[in-house]
Design a protein around this motif. Structure first.
Motif, PDB file in Angstrom:
ATOM      1  N   GLY A   1       0.814  -1.208   0.000  1.00 32.84           N
ATOM      2  CA  GLY A   1       0.000   0.000   0.000  1.00 32.84           C
ATOM      3  C   GLY A   1       0.848   1.259   0.000  1.00 32.84           C
ATOM      4  N   VAL A   2       1.888   1.278   0.817  1.00 29.55           N
ATOM      5  CA  VAL A   2       2.796   2.427   0.857  1.00 29.55           C
ATOM      6  C   VAL A   2       3.495   2.593  -0.493  1.00 29.55           C
ATOM      7  N   ALA A   3       3.952   1.468  -1.066  1.00 27.78           N
ATOM      8  CA  ALA A   3       4.647   1.524  -2.355  1.00 27.78           C
ATOM      9  C   ALA A   3       3.708   1.993  -3.463  1.00 27.78           C
ATOM     10  N   GLY A   4       2.485   1.471  -3.471  1.00 33.71           N
ATOM     11  CA  GLY A   4       1.526   1.883  -4.486  1.00 33.71           C
ATOM     12  C   GLY A   4       1.181   3.355  -4.384  1.00 33.71           C
ATOM     13  N   ALA A   5       0.985   3.840  -3.156  1.00 34.27           N
ATOM     14  CA  ALA A   5       0.675   5.253  -2.949  1.00 34.27           C
ATOM     15  C   ALA A   5       1.854   6.131  -3.382  1.00 34.27           C
TER      16      ALA A   5
ATOM     17  N   ILE B   1       4.283   9.870  -7.387  1.00 35.06           N
ATOM     18  CA  ILE B   1       5.350  10.256  -8.318  1.00 35.06           C
ATOM     19  C   ILE B   1       4.773  10.523  -9.702  1.00 35.06           C
ATOM     20  N   LEU B   2       3.888   9.633 -10.162  1.00 32.18           N
ATOM     21  CA  LEU B   2       3.271   9.819 -11.476  1.00 32.18           C
ATOM     22  C   LEU B   2       2.407  11.079 -11.500  1.00 32.18           C
ATOM     23  N   ALA B   3       1.657  11.315 -10.417  1.00 30.54           N
ATOM     24  CA  ALA B   3       0.796  12.500 -10.359  1.00 30.54           C
ATOM     25  C   ALA B   3       1.629  13.776 -10.328  1.00 30.54           C
TER      26      ALA B   3
ATOM     27  N   LEU C   1      14.842   7.004  -8.212  1.00 27.54           N
ATOM     28  CA  LEU C   1      15.141   5.957  -7.240  1.00 27.54           C
ATOM     29  C   LEU C   1      13.871   5.488  -6.532  1.00 27.54           C
ATOM     30  N   ALA C   2      13.025   6.442  -6.142  1.00 22.65           N
ATOM     31  CA  ALA C   2      11.793   6.084  -5.441  1.00 22.65           C
ATOM     32  C   ALA C   2      10.858   5.294  -6.350  1.00 22.65           C
ATOM     33  N   GLY C   3      10.758   5.702  -7.608  1.00 25.68           N
ATOM     34  CA  GLY C   3       9.882   4.985  -8.542  1.00 25.68           C
ATOM     35  C   GLY C   3      10.321   3.552  -8.766  1.00 25.68           C
TER      36      GLY C   3
ATOM     37  N   LYS D   1      12.215   1.804  -6.753  1.00 28.69           N
ATOM     38  CA  LYS D   1      12.068   1.110  -5.466  1.00 28.69           C
ATOM     39  C   LYS D   1      10.634   0.643  -5.247  1.00 28.69           C
ATOM     40  N   PHE D   2       9.670   1.538  -5.464  1.00 27.08           N
ATOM     41  CA  PHE D   2       8.265   1.178  -5.249  1.00 27.08           C
ATOM     42  C   PHE D   2       7.820   0.088  -6.222  1.00 27.08           C
ATOM     43  N   ALA D   3       8.292   0.156  -7.470  1.00 22.10           N
ATOM     44  CA  ALA D   3       7.938  -0.878  -8.452  1.00 22.10           C
ATOM     45  C   ALA D   3       8.508  -2.230  -8.030  1.00 22.10           C
ATOM     46  N   CYS D   4       9.747  -2.243  -7.533  1.00 20.95           N
ATOM     47  CA  CYS D   4      10.359  -3.496  -7.070  1.00 20.95           C
ATOM     48  C   CYS D   4       9.599  -4.076  -5.885  1.00 20.95           C
ATOM     49  N   ILE D   5       9.146  -3.204  -4.978  1.00 23.67           N
ATOM     50  CA  ILE D   5       8.383  -3.672  -3.822  1.00 23.67           C
ATOM     51  C   ILE D   5       7.097  -4.350  -4.274  1.00 23.67           C
ATOM     52  N   LEU D   6       6.399  -3.745  -5.219  1.00 20.74           N
ATOM     53  CA  LEU D   6       5.135  -4.318  -5.698  1.00 20.74           C
ATOM     54  C   LEU D   6       5.365  -5.643  -6.416  1.00 20.74           C
ATOM     55  N   LEU D   7       6.397  -5.700  -7.243  1.00 21.47           N
ATOM     56  CA  LEU D   7       6.702  -6.962  -7.933  1.00 21.47           C
ATOM     57  C   LEU D   7       7.117  -8.039  -6.933  1.00 21.47           C
TER      58      LEU D   7
END
Length: 204
Positions: free
Chosen positions: A43-47, A52-54, A160-162, A164-170
């Motif tokens: 949830g944190v990674a998705g948010a 970042i995209l927004a 880096l954050a993007g 990181k969050f993508a790796c967490i979700l995968l």
């Protein structure tokens, strides 16, 4: 608002799997905590990824006033905390499997259900690649390293954050497949073949 529903879904899934008491990898002592923590981490990674995209495509209002750094810092610290918790839960689960009870009598129907068998299957057997490279490497080590670099300095913060969050979700997706495959003792598809299939689909 959605956090109670996330808790219910993660806990419900974990409790359904852990009802199979003869499957040590689905232990009720570890699986609910693992799934709830992984759900919060996702949830944190998705948010963070959505923010970042927004901020990139809709840079209006408070997003232009230095808020992105504060939001990313908060999500990164939160993600790092949940990652540390996940490391502890996984370490406890693997130790639990490695220190399983003595194997039953030869020929017993439950002989394939001993914890050492599940341990070998997870860390050295058919699931080893998915566990070490997918769950541990992609889902834990890479995000922790990127998170530390990101928090230590603001250079390439969004990139880096993007990643990181993508790796967490995968990694969270791979974790759930590994848990289900591990409990079912089902052969997992080879990582190399899976990557080739994914690239062929992307390439059309």
């Amino acid at each position: 608002i959605s956090i109670p529903f996330m808790f219910w879904m993660a806990l419900n899934t974990a409790m359904l799997l852990s009802a199979a008491t003869r499957v040590p990898i689905w232990s009720r002592d570890y699986l609910p905590a693992l799934f709830i923590n992984s759900g919060l981490l996702s949830g944190v990674a998705g948010a963070g990824l959505l923010f970042i995209l927004a901020a990139r495509h809709f840079p209006f209002g408070a997003v232009r006033e230095g808020v992105p750094h504060q939001v990313l810092l908060g999500t990164s610290v939160g993600a790092l905390a949940f990652e540390v918790i996940e490391v502890g839960i996984l370490y406890s689960l693997v130790n639990f499997l490695a220190a399983g009870a003595a194997s039953p009598a030869v020929g017993a129907v439950t002989s394939a259900k001993g914890s050492p068998i599940f341990y070998d299957y997870l860390v050295r057997g058919a699931l080893a690649g998915w566990f070490w490279w997918g769950v541990v490497g992609l889902g834990i080590v890479v995000p922790i390293v990127l998170g530390i670099v990101e928090i230590a300095g603001r250079r390439w913060e969004h990139l880096l954050a993007g990643v990181k969050f993508a790796c967490i979700l995968l990694g969270a997706v791979v974790l759930r497949f590994v848990i289900v495959w591990g409990g079912d003792m089902r052969p997992a598809p080879a990582i190399a073949q899976t990557l080739r299939d994914a690239l062929s689909l992307i390439g059309g």
